[in-house]
Enzyme design. Structure first.
Site, PDB file in Angstrom:
ATOM      1  N   GLY A  15       0.827  -1.218   0.000  1.00  0.00           N
ATOM      2  CA  GLY A  15       0.000   0.000   0.000  1.00  0.00           C
ATOM      3  C   GLY A  15       0.850   1.251   0.000  1.00  0.00           C
ATOM      4  CG  ASP A  78       1.006  -7.861  -9.449  1.00  0.00           C
ATOM      5  OD1 ASP A  78       0.078  -8.651  -9.645  1.00  0.00           O
ATOM      6  OD2 ASP A  78       1.026  -6.698  -9.879  1.00  0.00           O
ATOM      7  NE  ARG A  82      -0.762 -18.867  -4.031  1.00  0.00           N
ATOM      8  CZ  ARG A  82      -1.911 -18.273  -3.813  1.00  0.00           C
ATOM      9  NH1 ARG A  82      -1.970 -16.970  -3.612  1.00  0.00           N
ATOM     10  NH2 ARG A  82      -3.027 -18.972  -3.781  1.00  0.00           N
ATOM     11  CG  ASP A 120       3.734  -8.071   6.633  1.00  0.00           C
ATOM     12  OD1 ASP A 120       3.226  -7.427   5.704  1.00  0.00           O
ATOM     13  OD2 ASP A 120       3.068  -8.772   7.425  1.00  0.00           O
ATOM     14  CB  THR A 143       3.628  -0.492   7.115  1.00  0.00           C
ATOM     15  OG1 THR A 143       2.285  -0.522   7.600  1.00  0.00           O
ATOM     16  CG2 THR A 143       4.542  -0.984   8.212  1.00  0.00           C
ATOM     17  CG  ASP A 145      -0.659  -1.052   8.995  1.00  0.00           C
ATOM     18  OD1 ASP A 145      -1.477  -0.125   8.984  1.00  0.00           O
ATOM     19  OD2 ASP A 145      -0.612  -1.942   8.132  1.00  0.00           O
ATOM     20  CG  ASP A 147       2.219  -4.249  10.674  1.00  0.00           C
ATOM     21  OD1 ASP A 147       3.050  -3.677   9.925  1.00  0.00           O
ATOM     22  OD2 ASP A 147       1.241  -4.877  10.245  1.00  0.00           O
ATOM     23  CG  MET A 187      -6.580   1.809   7.707  1.00  0.00           C
ATOM     24  SD  MET A 187      -5.694   2.223   6.185  1.00  0.00           S
ATOM     25  CE  MET A 187      -6.995   1.991   4.977  1.00  0.00           C
ATOM     26  N   GLY A 188      -4.431  -0.327  10.607  1.00  0.00           N
ATOM     27  CA  GLY A 188      -3.390  -0.910  11.458  1.00  0.00           C
ATOM     28  C   GLY A 188      -3.271  -2.420  11.336  1.00  0.00           C
ATOM     29  NE  ARG A 189      -0.781  -5.347   7.850  1.00  0.00           N
ATOM     30  CZ  ARG A 189       0.169  -6.133   7.366  1.00  0.00           C
ATOM     31  NH1 ARG A 189      -0.067  -6.874   6.316  1.00  0.00           N
ATOM     32  NH2 ARG A 189       1.359  -6.171   7.905  1.00  0.00           N
ATOM     33  NE  ARG A 293      -2.789   3.084   1.935  1.00  0.00           N
ATOM     34  CZ  ARG A 293      -3.250   1.965   1.366  1.00  0.00           C
ATOM     35  NH1 ARG A 293      -3.629   0.963   2.125  1.00  0.00           N
ATOM     36  NH2 ARG A 293      -3.303   1.847   0.073  1.00  0.00           N
TER      37      ARG A 293
HETATM   38  O1  F6P Z   1      -0.930  -1.857   5.521  1.00  0.00           O
HETATM   39  C1  F6P Z   1      -1.478  -0.623   5.251  1.00  0.00           C
HETATM   40  C2  F6P Z   1      -2.978  -0.687   5.176  1.00  0.00           C
HETATM   41  O2  F6P Z   1      -3.455   0.614   4.940  1.00  0.00           O
HETATM   42  C3  F6P Z   1      -3.642  -1.315   6.395  1.00  0.00           C
HETATM   43  O3  F6P Z   1      -3.703  -0.457   7.494  1.00  0.00           O
HETATM   44  C4  F6P Z   1      -4.970  -1.699   5.814  1.00  0.00           C
HETATM   45  O4  F6P Z   1      -5.557  -2.771   6.518  1.00  0.00           O
HETATM   46  C5  F6P Z   1      -4.626  -2.131   4.409  1.00  0.00           C
HETATM   47  O5  F6P Z   1      -3.394  -1.508   4.096  1.00  0.00           O
HETATM   48  C6  F6P Z   1      -5.646  -1.758   3.370  1.00  0.00           C
HETATM   49  O6  F6P Z   1      -5.269  -2.309   2.147  1.00  0.00           O
HETATM   50  P1  F6P Z   1      -5.933  -1.904   0.739  1.00  0.00           P
HETATM   51  O7  F6P Z   1      -5.168  -0.729   0.205  1.00  0.00           O
HETATM   52  O8  F6P Z   1      -5.737  -3.113  -0.120  1.00  0.00           O
HETATM   53  O9  F6P Z   1      -7.370  -1.595   0.976  1.00  0.00           O
END
Ligand code: F6P
Length: 366
Positions: A15, A78, A82, A120, A143, A145, A147, A187-189, A293
């Site tokens: 992201g 991508d 895989r 990650d 990130t 997050d 994390d 956010m933050g996963r 973001r």
């Molecule tokens: O890892 C960054 C993040 O913004 C997370 O906080 C969130 O869960 C995820 O990416 C969202 O992903 P996408 O851009 O695929 O919606």
């Protein structure tokens, strides 16, 4: 080319994140300054698989320091090992192993080391490219997050926390005026860093994070306690990965082709509905989403991104490969990439931030 000391390449994966351009700028400037040439790969691993890359000049990175996003483009879908390449007649995704294309594309251009600016998922791919294909990589921890293990900070986190804190300040206005419970989903996963930091900075009354599964009764008790104290509103920060005790995370969507298929989201609205039903107090949820973001990185993130970018390029030049640059005691260090790949960094339960929150009377839902 004559006079060129070596060749590097850089990509941004996963992201988008505030500070990506600041890292790209620092990597490119340091490489060029030391007599190296450097390819910019378009759209993360997609461009690496397709051979979509071009040599970067100082002109390409001029003026990008304060800009959000990534001038190289990115994708969080991508994976060279895989790679989704169409669907069969039943609608199942067909995956191909594209590691051969990656190795050839780098070899054709004489790339000695690939700088991967990613979270990650991207760093795990980098680790696999090294151990299975012999590609030299250097990682930069990206990130919002925060994390990733082995580093005190990922760049982008500070900007995301600033955005969430600003949102909490604004939500106070409506909460106070309408005597409502206002829930902010961030956010933050699977980590509660953004919720914890912004909740503390924005004066939240309740902070719910994935690391501490919550009991709704504790949340309701906190809201009622505030009412008894004459405080007619409450502010809740909830991480997208928060879940009730014995319950599951709330999934927003599944992205089949992605290296991490589950996208979290939706807990905030569930929570606001439940609170309204149980207390009779009008409750609303705001999902901050991609506003966390986007936009210009904070000064802190610009500085951290610049330090990371310079260190990453220097590691390449010194042939200190297969490391991730990291922050430790406010110094930039290098850690083996295998220590980072596939490991998560959650908020420790003995964190002084949680302790401080408890001293202030913040409810963590337990
Ligand atoms: O890892 C960054 C993040 O913004 C997370 O906080 C969130 O869960 C995820 O990416 C969202 O992903 P996408 O851009 O695929 O919606």
């Amino acid at each position: 080319m004559e006079g060129i000391k070596g060749t590097l390449a850089v990509l941004t994966g996963g992201g988008d994140c505030p500070g990506l351009n600041a890292v790209i700028r620092a990597v490119v400037k340091t490489a060029l300054h030391n007599g190296y040439q450097i390819y910019g790969i378009s759209n993360g691993f997609h461009g690496l698989i397709q051979g979509d890359m071009r040599l970067l000049s100082l002109h390409d990175v001029s003026g990008i320091l304060p800009r959000g996003g990534t001038v190289l483009g990115t994708t969080n879908r991508d994976n060279p090992f895989r790679y989704a390449s169409g669907e069969d007649e039943k609608g199942n995704v067909i995956y191909k192993d594209m590691r051969g294309a990656v190795v050839q594309n780098l070899k054709d251009r004489g790339v000695e080391c690939l700088v991967i600016i990613g979270g990650d998922g991207s760093l795990k791919i980098g680790y696999d490219l090294n151990r299975f294909c012999g590609v030299n990589v250097v990682g930069v921890p990206k990130t919002i997050d925060n994390d990733l293990p082995c580093t005190e900070r990922t760049f982008g986190f500070d900007t995301a926390v600033a955005a969430a804190t600003d949102a909490l300040d604004r939500l106070h206005t409506t909460a106070e005026s309408h005597h409502r419970v206002m829930v902010l989903e961030v956010m933050g996963r699977y980590a509660g860093w953004i919720a914890l930091h912004s909740g503390l900075a924005g004066g939240a009354d309740v902070i719910l994070i994935p690391e501490i599964p919550y009991n709704i009764d504790s949340v309701i008790a906190k809201i009622r306690e505030r009412q008894q104290q004459g405080k007619k509103f409450s502010i809740i920060t909830v991480a997208e990965g928060a879940k009730p005790i014995g319950g599951k995370v709330t999934v927003a969507r599944i992205v089949k082709e992605s290296f991490e298929q589950i996208r979290l989201g939706g807990i905030g609205n569930k929570l606001a509905d439940q609170i309204e039903q149980l207390t009779g107090i009008e409750s609303r949820c705001t999902v901050l989403g991609y506003l966390q973001r986007g936009g210009s990185p904070t000064a802190y993130d610009r500085v951290l991104s610049t330090r990371y970018g310079v260190e990453a390029a220097e590691a390449c030049i010194q042939k200190d490969y297969n490391i991730m640059v990291a922050l430790s005691a406010n110094r930039i260090i290098r850690v083996p990439i295998e220590k980072v790949a596939d490991h998560a960094h959650q908020v420790p339960l003995d964190s002084d931030l949680i302790k401080a929150g408890r001293e202030l009377g913040i409810c963590f839902g337990d």
